[in-house]
Each structure stands twice: as C-alpha cells, then as structure tokens.
Write an enzyme that holds these catalytic residues in place. Structure first.
Site, short mmCIF file in Angstrom:
data_model
loop_
_atom_site.label_atom_id
_atom_site.label_comp_id
_atom_site.label_asym_id
_atom_site.label_seq_id
_atom_site.Cartn_x
_atom_site.Cartn_y
_atom_site.Cartn_z
N THR A 1 -1.23 7.23 10.32
CA THR A 1 -1.49 6.01 9.56
C THR A 1 -0.54 5.92 8.38
OG1 THR A 1 -3.07 6.96 7.97
CG2 THR A 1 -3.95 6.32 10.13
N GLU A 2 -0.22 4.71 7.98
CA GLU A 2 0.64 4.47 6.82
C GLU A 2 0.06 3.32 5.99
OE1 GLU A 2 3.08 6.28 5.76
OE2 GLU A 2 3.71 7.46 7.51
#
Length: 308
Positions: free
Chosen positions: A274-275
């Site tokens: 995830t970012e």
C-alpha cells in the site's frame, strides 16, 4: 528538478566517511518507546505477543529496540494465514499506526476465519529518526532477499521461516511522501554515485502489485475499499505513478523478489504494497491510518470471497 545531495562527491559512491557523516546528522525526533511499544503491549490481553528479535543500536543512539510480532490466539493450521507488515520504512507513519489500528479494531473479528500475524514496526530506529534507511544507510525494503544486508529485514525472514507456515495473503503498509523527493531519493543517488531524477509524488492512495506474480483483482478490491476513506491517486499525463506505467487505476507493478522487497518475504499468492500520501492537502493523518485499515479489510474480504 534534480537535487544534488550535500554529502559525497557527485558520481562517486559513498565510502565509510560519507556514511559516518550521514549517520552523525540523524536525530531522534519521536519515540518508539512512547508511541508504539505501549500500543503493542496493550494488545496482550487479546493477542499473543512474540518478540522475534532486537536491534542493538547502543553505539548509534544508546538504545536497543525490541521487535514484536502480534498473533491471533485461536491459531489453527486449517485456516488461511495472513501477514500484515508495517514500518519497514520507519518514517512512513500510517504504516505503523495502521497496523496497530487494525489490531485494535478489526483483527479479532477476522481471527475466527484466518490466522492473523502482524509485524507493526519492523524499523523502530527509522521510526524514531523519521528515516527510510537503517543506521548503516541501508534500505530495509531492498534487503528481504537471502543476501540482504539490513538486520531489520533478515530478522523478519528468520522469524517467518521458523514459523513453518504458508501464507495466503501479505499486505505491506507504506507511504509515499514529499520527503522522498526532498531527501531520500537525492540521498540514495549520492550514496550510490548515480544521478537522481525526481518523479512527481502522486496525490492520493495507490498500491504496488508484483510484476512477477500479479494479482490485479486483489489490487482492485483494495482500491475500492480505500476509495471509501480517501482519494485514489490519478496517473500523471504520461500514464505513470512514481515513474511506473499504471497497470490499472491506482495500481503499478514492481518486481518484488528481484528488488528484495518485503512483499516477497512470504510464499503468499496474494500480495500488495500500500502507498498512502500523507502530505496531501486533501487528507489527514487519521484518514491515512483509516486508509491502511481499509486496505487490509478490502484484501481480507477478497481472500475470504475466494475461499468461499
């Protein structure tokens, strides 16, 4: 804009003198022992807490950091096992606190269906100094191969290997920040003796799939879940996020095992990095934490749908 870093000589990789100078400039800015450790310890009434290692950085900062794993209690070999990792890059705040928030709010609800394993803060020195690297100027998130140099990554590898468990899903929680362009990418280019080319920091949330073992349907499930909490990053005019062509809305692909990324540390067929973008004017620190939890929930719901 290409930024020249203040340490080293352009075109020449760092030696020990440059690494020593870099380390001397790092300062403790917040406390793992006040902000993270008490939250882990508070979970012991409902989860099993295992210390899987420690980082002896007495010579660096006068501290030894314990490394903890949090496991659901009713662990059963016939249930799928999921791994959530946070704080591989210690400066990525919502990765650490998103992992903890998941444990505090949602993990128990899923633990009758899956075995939950969470590593909330893999790089506590990085958390305290707001750093991507460890004290040896090594990026833990390029060190999860068998020959990786970062102790943070190798202790995780040894712990997971000792569990002798197959994983169904691994979610690795990260952030992309403005400091990637202002500090970390210029520092990396200086360290490696290369030329830095900054990319546009995406405004919004995105995920990184695995080029070598893609699972696009999982990424879409995560993006759909997170979109209820915060905005998804739009690709730039050239159809890229952080210099990579998008594979689908809000998703790019990296070769995780080849790069030694944490996302390659298990045998899980379902993996996502995830970012979150915490510097966006359109989000808050709390929304970033909620987005990380939403990513985990979206992934878990997708996994359980596939199993049903």
């Amino acid at each position: 804009m290409n930024t020249i870093y203040h340490i080293g000589t352009v075109g020449q990789p760092w030696g020990e003198a440059e690494k020593t100078q870099w380390l001397s400039e790092q300062q403790i800015k917040r406390s793992f022992f006040d902000e993270v450790l008490p939250a882990i310890e508070a979970l012991q009434t409902e989860f099993d807490i295992e210390q899987y290692g420690e980082l002896n950085y007495q010579q660096v900062c006068g501290k030894t950091y314990p490394l903890y794993a949090v496991k659901s209690r009713n662990w059963q070999s016939d249930k799928p096992t999921i791994l959530v990792s946070g704080g591989v890059h210690g400066y990525e705040t919502s990765g650490v606190h998103g992992a903890l928030r998941f444990l505090q709010t949602m993990a128990k609800a899923y633990s009758d269906k899956v075995n939950v394993l969470v590593l909330p803060c893999i790089s506590p020195w990085g958390y305290e100094t707001i750093n991507r690297w460890n004290p040896e100027a090594i990026d833990p998130n390029r060190s999860f191969s068998s020959d990786g140099k970062a102790t943070e990554a190798q202790q995780v590898r040894q712990y997971l290997a000792g569990l002798n468990t197959s994983f169904a899903l691994h979610i690795d929680l990260h952030e992309t920040t403005d400091s990637d362009n202002s500090e970390f990418r210029p520092a990396k280019a200086a360290r490696d003796g290369t030329v830095n080319k900054n990319w546009n920091i995406p405004d919004g949330y995105y995920t990184v799939d695995d080029t070598e073992h893609p699972c696009p349907a999982l990424q879409k499930a995560i993006i759909d879940s997170v979109a209820k909490v915060t905005h998804i990053a739009e690709a730039g005019e050239n159809g890229e996020l952080i210099g990579e062509k998008i594979a689908q809305f809000g998703v790019i692909n990296y070769a995780k095992a080849s790069l030694g990324l944490c996302g390659s540390v298990t045998d899980a067929p379902l993996v996502s990095t995830t970012e979150v973008y915490p510097d966006s004017p359109s989000t808050t620190p709390e929304q970033c934490i909620q987005a990380q939890v939403a990513a985990i929930i979206g992934a878990l719901d997708y996994l359980l749908q596939q199993k049903s």
